[in-house]
Design a protein around this motif. Structure first.
Motif, mmCIF file in Angstrom:
data_model
loop_
_atom_site.group_PDB
_atom_site.id
_atom_site.type_symbol
_atom_site.label_atom_id
_atom_site.label_comp_id
_atom_site.label_asym_id
_atom_site.label_seq_id
_atom_site.Cartn_x
_atom_site.Cartn_y
_atom_site.Cartn_z
ATOM 1 N N TRP A 126 0.829 -1.216 0.000
ATOM 2 C CA TRP A 126 0.000 0.000 0.000
ATOM 3 C C TRP A 126 0.865 1.268 0.000
ATOM 4 N N GLU A 129 -0.629 4.409 -2.044
ATOM 5 C CA GLU A 129 -1.817 4.959 -1.386
ATOM 6 C C GLU A 129 -1.439 5.708 -0.110
ATOM 7 N N ASP A 130 -0.493 5.161 0.637
ATOM 8 C CA ASP A 130 -0.095 5.820 1.882
ATOM 9 C C ASP A 130 0.717 7.089 1.633
ATOM 10 N N GLN A 241 -3.329 3.292 5.305
ATOM 11 C CA GLN A 241 -3.856 2.290 4.373
ATOM 12 C C GLN A 241 -3.348 0.895 4.745
ATOM 13 N N HIS A 275 -9.124 9.841 1.620
ATOM 14 C CA HIS A 275 -8.362 9.419 0.434
ATOM 15 C C HIS A 275 -9.103 9.661 -0.867
#
Length: 294
Positions: A126, A129-130, A241, A275
Protein backbone atom coordinates in the motif's frame (compact mmCIF):
# COMPACT_ATOMS: atom_id res chain seq x y z
CA UNK A 1 2.81 -21.61 30.70
CA UNK A 2 0.80 -23.24 27.97
CA UNK A 3 3.14 -21.91 25.30
CA UNK A 4 6.11 -23.46 27.13
CA UNK A 5 4.72 -26.95 26.54
CA UNK A 6 6.98 -28.71 23.99
CA UNK A 7 4.13 -29.62 21.64
CA UNK A 8 2.68 -26.10 21.57
CA UNK A 9 6.10 -24.45 21.37
CA UNK A 10 7.06 -26.70 18.47
CA UNK A 11 3.78 -25.97 16.65
CA UNK A 12 4.13 -22.18 17.00
CA UNK A 13 7.84 -22.13 16.15
CA UNK A 14 7.29 -24.24 13.03
CA UNK A 15 4.47 -22.00 11.83
CA UNK A 16 6.40 -18.77 12.48
CA UNK A 17 9.52 -20.05 10.69
CA UNK A 18 7.47 -21.27 7.71
CA UNK A 19 5.56 -17.97 7.47
CA UNK A 20 8.81 -15.99 7.52
CA UNK A 21 10.28 -18.10 4.74
CA UNK A 22 7.10 -17.83 2.67
CA UNK A 23 6.92 -14.04 2.87
CA UNK A 24 10.65 -13.69 2.29
CA UNK A 25 10.43 -15.81 -0.87
CA UNK A 26 7.47 -13.76 -2.13
CA UNK A 27 9.39 -10.51 -1.58
CA UNK A 28 12.31 -11.78 -3.65
CA UNK A 29 9.99 -12.58 -6.55
CA UNK A 30 8.16 -9.24 -6.61
CA UNK A 31 10.57 -7.38 -8.84
CA UNK A 32 14.06 -5.98 -9.33
CA UNK A 33 16.54 -6.02 -6.49
CA UNK A 34 16.41 -2.24 -6.02
CA UNK A 35 14.48 -1.54 -2.87
CA UNK A 36 12.43 1.28 -4.39
CA UNK A 37 11.29 -0.98 -7.22
CA UNK A 38 10.25 -3.72 -4.81
CA UNK A 39 8.04 -1.30 -2.89
CA UNK A 40 5.97 -0.61 -5.98
CA UNK A 41 5.58 -4.21 -7.13
CA UNK A 42 4.06 -5.99 -4.13
CA UNK A 43 0.74 -7.58 -5.04
CA UNK A 44 -2.06 -6.61 -2.62
CA UNK A 45 -3.97 -9.86 -3.13
CA UNK A 46 -0.89 -11.97 -2.39
CA UNK A 47 -0.03 -9.86 0.66
CA UNK A 48 -3.58 -10.08 2.02
CA UNK A 49 -3.81 -13.82 1.38
CA UNK A 50 -0.58 -14.51 3.27
CA UNK A 51 -1.63 -12.33 6.22
CA UNK A 52 -5.01 -14.13 6.23
CA UNK A 53 -3.17 -17.44 6.65
CA UNK A 54 -1.43 -16.03 9.72
CA UNK A 55 -4.79 -14.79 11.01
CA UNK A 56 -6.36 -18.22 10.43
CA UNK A 57 -3.61 -19.89 12.46
CA UNK A 58 -4.10 -17.40 15.29
CA UNK A 59 -7.89 -17.95 15.16
CA UNK A 60 -7.52 -21.73 15.31
CA UNK A 61 -5.01 -21.60 18.16
CA UNK A 62 -7.25 -19.18 20.05
CA UNK A 63 -10.29 -21.46 19.74
CA UNK A 64 -8.22 -24.50 20.71
CA UNK A 65 -7.05 -22.81 23.91
CA UNK A 66 -10.48 -21.42 24.80
CA UNK A 67 -12.14 -24.83 24.37
CA UNK A 68 -9.37 -26.89 25.92
CA UNK A 69 -8.72 -24.62 28.91
CA UNK A 70 -12.29 -23.52 29.63
CA UNK A 71 -12.43 -25.29 32.98
CA UNK A 72 -9.16 -23.69 34.02
CA UNK A 73 -10.47 -20.25 33.06
CA UNK A 74 -13.66 -20.94 35.01
CA UNK A 75 -11.59 -21.83 38.07
CA UNK A 76 -9.54 -18.64 37.76
CA UNK A 77 -12.70 -16.54 37.45
CA UNK A 78 -13.90 -17.80 40.84
CA UNK A 79 -11.06 -15.97 42.60
CA UNK A 80 -11.62 -12.82 44.60
CA UNK A 81 -9.88 -10.74 41.92
CA UNK A 82 -12.89 -11.32 39.67
CA UNK A 83 -15.54 -10.37 42.25
CA UNK A 84 -16.77 -7.58 39.98
CA UNK A 85 -18.18 -10.26 37.67
CA UNK A 86 -20.81 -11.19 40.27
CA UNK A 87 -23.41 -9.13 38.39
CA UNK A 88 -22.53 -10.72 35.05
CA UNK A 89 -25.73 -12.78 34.98
CA UNK A 90 -25.36 -14.29 31.51
CA UNK A 91 -21.55 -14.60 31.80
CA UNK A 92 -21.10 -12.51 28.65
CA UNK A 93 -18.52 -10.22 30.26
CA UNK A 94 -16.63 -13.20 31.66
CA UNK A 95 -16.57 -15.03 28.35
CA UNK A 96 -15.48 -11.87 26.53
CA UNK A 97 -12.69 -11.44 29.07
CA UNK A 98 -11.53 -15.01 28.44
CA UNK A 99 -11.56 -14.43 24.70
CA UNK A 100 -9.67 -11.13 24.81
CA UNK A 101 -7.04 -12.49 27.20
CA UNK A 102 -6.38 -15.53 25.02
CA UNK A 103 -6.33 -13.45 21.83
CA UNK A 104 -3.77 -11.07 23.26
CA UNK A 105 -1.48 -13.88 24.39
CA UNK A 106 -1.74 -15.74 21.09
CA UNK A 107 -0.87 -12.56 19.19
CA UNK A 108 2.12 -12.07 21.49
CA UNK A 109 3.34 -15.57 20.66
CA UNK A 110 2.56 -15.61 16.91
CA UNK A 111 2.09 -12.07 15.59
CA UNK A 112 4.98 -10.37 17.41
CA UNK A 113 7.71 -12.65 15.93
CA UNK A 114 6.17 -11.98 12.50
CA UNK A 115 5.41 -8.30 13.01
CA UNK A 116 8.35 -6.92 11.07
CA UNK A 117 7.71 -9.28 8.18
CA UNK A 118 3.97 -8.52 8.04
CA UNK A 119 4.48 -4.77 8.39
CA UNK A 120 7.00 -4.55 5.55
CA UNK A 121 4.77 -6.72 3.40
CA UNK A 122 1.73 -4.46 3.85
CA UNK A 123 3.72 -1.22 3.74
CA UNK A 124 5.16 -2.19 0.36
CA UNK A 125 1.73 -3.25 -0.95
CA UNK A 126 0.00 0.00 0.00
CA UNK A 127 3.01 2.28 -0.52
CA UNK A 128 1.50 4.55 -3.19
CA UNK A 129 -1.82 4.96 -1.39
CA UNK A 130 -0.10 5.82 1.88
CA UNK A 131 2.15 8.37 0.18
CA UNK A 132 -0.94 10.09 -1.14
CA UNK A 133 -2.60 9.89 2.29
CA UNK A 134 0.47 11.44 3.88
CA UNK A 135 0.23 14.53 1.68
CA UNK A 136 -3.53 14.83 2.12
CA UNK A 137 -3.38 14.56 5.90
CA UNK A 138 -0.55 17.09 5.99
CA UNK A 139 -2.74 19.52 4.06
CA UNK A 140 -5.64 18.92 6.46
CA UNK A 141 -3.86 18.93 9.81
CA UNK A 142 -4.53 22.60 10.64
CA UNK A 143 -8.06 22.79 9.27
CA UNK A 144 -10.79 23.76 11.77
CA UNK A 145 -13.74 21.59 12.70
CA UNK A 146 -16.00 23.59 10.38
CA UNK A 147 -13.97 22.42 7.37
CA UNK A 148 -14.98 18.83 8.15
CA UNK A 149 -18.65 19.87 8.33
CA UNK A 150 -18.99 19.07 12.01
CA UNK A 151 -22.28 20.67 13.11
CA UNK A 152 -21.85 23.75 15.31
CA UNK A 153 -23.67 22.14 18.23
CA UNK A 154 -21.16 19.27 18.23
CA UNK A 155 -17.88 21.14 17.86
CA UNK A 156 -15.56 20.47 20.78
CA UNK A 157 -13.91 23.21 22.81
CA UNK A 158 -10.93 20.86 23.25
CA UNK A 159 -10.67 20.05 19.52
CA UNK A 160 -11.40 16.43 20.48
CA UNK A 161 -7.84 16.16 21.79
CA UNK A 162 -8.61 13.21 24.09
CA UNK A 163 -9.97 11.24 21.13
CA UNK A 164 -6.99 12.04 18.91
CA UNK A 165 -4.65 11.01 21.73
CA UNK A 166 -6.32 7.60 22.04
CA UNK A 167 -5.99 7.05 18.29
CA UNK A 168 -2.40 8.30 18.21
CA UNK A 169 -1.18 6.22 21.13
CA UNK A 170 -3.53 3.23 21.13
CA UNK A 171 -3.72 2.68 17.38
CA UNK A 172 -0.59 4.33 16.03
CA UNK A 173 1.96 3.31 18.64
CA UNK A 174 0.74 0.00 20.08
CA UNK A 175 1.97 -3.32 18.72
CA UNK A 176 -0.79 -5.93 18.80
CA UNK A 177 -3.73 -5.76 16.37
CA UNK A 178 -6.18 -6.61 19.16
CA UNK A 179 -4.91 -3.66 21.23
CA UNK A 180 -5.18 -1.33 18.24
CA UNK A 181 -8.76 -2.47 17.68
CA UNK A 182 -9.67 -1.86 21.32
CA UNK A 183 -8.23 1.64 20.99
CA UNK A 184 -10.47 2.35 17.99
CA UNK A 185 -13.50 1.33 20.07
CA UNK A 186 -12.29 3.42 23.01
CA UNK A 187 -11.77 6.45 20.77
CA UNK A 188 -15.25 6.14 19.29
CA UNK A 189 -16.82 5.90 22.74
CA UNK A 190 -14.77 8.89 23.91
CA UNK A 191 -16.39 10.99 21.17
CA UNK A 192 -19.84 10.29 22.57
CA UNK A 193 -18.68 10.76 26.16
CA UNK A 194 -16.84 14.04 25.49
CA UNK A 195 -19.69 15.45 23.42
CA UNK A 196 -22.20 14.75 26.20
CA UNK A 197 -19.84 16.13 28.85
CA UNK A 198 -19.15 19.38 27.00
CA UNK A 199 -22.83 19.88 26.18
CA UNK A 200 -23.67 19.61 29.88
CA UNK A 201 -20.84 21.85 31.10
CA UNK A 202 -21.11 24.48 28.35
CA UNK A 203 -24.77 24.33 27.23
CA UNK A 204 -24.77 27.86 25.82
CA UNK A 205 -21.08 28.44 25.14
CA UNK A 206 -19.87 30.32 22.10
CA UNK A 207 -17.24 28.36 20.21
CA UNK A 208 -14.39 29.76 18.15
CA UNK A 209 -16.15 29.06 14.86
CA UNK A 210 -19.81 29.47 15.73
CA UNK A 211 -22.42 29.81 18.47
CA UNK A 212 -24.14 26.70 19.75
CA UNK A 213 -27.67 26.89 18.40
CA UNK A 214 -29.08 23.59 19.68
CA UNK A 215 -28.58 22.70 23.32
CA UNK A 216 -30.17 19.27 23.62
CA UNK A 217 -29.42 17.54 20.31
CA UNK A 218 -27.74 14.17 20.89
CA UNK A 219 -24.89 12.89 18.76
CA UNK A 220 -26.25 10.91 15.80
CA UNK A 221 -24.55 8.60 13.31
CA UNK A 222 -24.40 11.35 10.67
CA UNK A 223 -22.68 13.65 13.17
CA UNK A 224 -20.23 10.99 14.34
CA UNK A 225 -18.29 10.34 11.11
CA UNK A 226 -17.16 13.96 10.46
CA UNK A 227 -15.86 14.09 14.04
CA UNK A 228 -14.09 10.77 13.60
CA UNK A 229 -12.50 11.99 10.37
CA UNK A 230 -11.31 15.15 12.13
CA UNK A 231 -9.76 13.08 14.95
CA UNK A 232 -8.24 10.68 12.42
CA UNK A 233 -6.39 13.60 10.82
CA UNK A 234 -5.32 15.09 14.16
CA UNK A 235 -3.92 11.72 15.30
CA UNK A 236 -1.39 11.77 12.43
CA UNK A 237 -1.40 7.99 12.11
CA UNK A 238 1.39 6.76 9.87
CA UNK A 239 0.66 4.53 6.88
CA UNK A 240 -3.12 4.31 7.52
CA UNK A 241 -3.86 2.29 4.37
CA UNK A 242 -1.48 -0.49 5.39
CA UNK A 243 -2.79 -0.26 8.95
CA UNK A 244 -6.40 -0.68 7.85
CA UNK A 245 -5.44 -3.67 5.74
CA UNK A 246 -3.75 -5.20 8.79
CA UNK A 247 -6.66 -4.60 11.17
CA UNK A 248 -9.36 -5.73 8.75
CA UNK A 249 -7.43 -8.94 8.13
CA UNK A 250 -6.29 -9.67 11.69
CA UNK A 251 -9.52 -8.84 13.53
CA UNK A 252 -11.01 -11.74 15.51
CA UNK A 253 -13.91 -12.97 13.28
CA UNK A 254 -16.13 -13.27 16.36
CA UNK A 255 -15.83 -9.50 16.84
CA UNK A 256 -16.54 -8.42 13.29
CA UNK A 257 -20.32 -8.39 13.84
CA UNK A 258 -20.13 -6.47 17.12
CA UNK A 259 -19.01 -3.01 18.14
CA UNK A 260 -15.40 -3.74 17.18
CA UNK A 261 -16.44 -4.50 13.60
CA UNK A 262 -18.74 -1.47 13.53
CA UNK A 263 -16.12 1.00 14.69
CA UNK A 264 -13.43 -0.61 12.52
CA UNK A 265 -15.76 0.08 9.58
CA UNK A 266 -16.05 3.69 10.77
CA UNK A 267 -12.24 3.91 10.96
CA UNK A 268 -11.99 2.58 7.39
CA UNK A 269 -14.75 4.95 6.24
CA UNK A 270 -12.86 7.91 7.72
CA UNK A 271 -9.69 6.91 5.90
CA UNK A 272 -11.54 6.28 2.63
CA UNK A 273 -13.29 9.64 2.84
CA UNK A 274 -9.96 11.43 3.22
CA UNK A 275 -8.36 9.42 0.43
CA UNK A 276 -11.16 9.48 -2.12
CA UNK A 277 -13.99 11.90 -1.29
CA UNK A 278 -12.69 14.94 0.56
CA UNK A 279 -12.33 17.95 -1.76
CA UNK A 280 -8.83 19.30 -1.36
CA UNK A 281 -8.65 21.25 -4.61
CA UNK A 282 -8.29 24.56 -2.80
CA UNK A 283 -6.35 23.38 0.22
CA UNK A 284 -2.81 23.02 -1.00
CA UNK A 285 -1.19 23.72 -4.36
CA UNK A 286 1.68 21.41 -3.50
CA UNK A 287 -0.76 18.56 -2.91
CA UNK A 288 -2.42 19.17 -6.29
CA UNK A 289 0.96 18.99 -8.00
CA UNK A 290 1.73 15.74 -6.17
CA UNK A 291 -1.58 14.15 -7.14
CA UNK A 292 -1.11 15.08 -10.80
CA UNK A 293 2.33 13.48 -10.85
CA UNK A 294 1.20 10.13 -9.37
Amino acid sequence: RLFLLPSVEKLVTHFVDTARQKVASEAVNFGPTKRQSVQFNVNKDVATADVEKIRDFIDQLQELIIDGCHEDFMSISQRRDFASLVDDVDNSIRDELFREAVREQVELEVYVPLRSTISKYLVYAWFNEDMEMKHKMKALENKPQSFFRIPKEHRSRSDWSSVSKILQEGVGRSTLPCVKLRAIVDAAKEITHLDAEERSVFPEATFFDGKVVTKTKTLGADDFLPIFIFCFVKAKIERPQALCALLQTMCDPAKMNGETGYYLSSFYAAMTHIHEDLDLSEVNDELAIFLEST
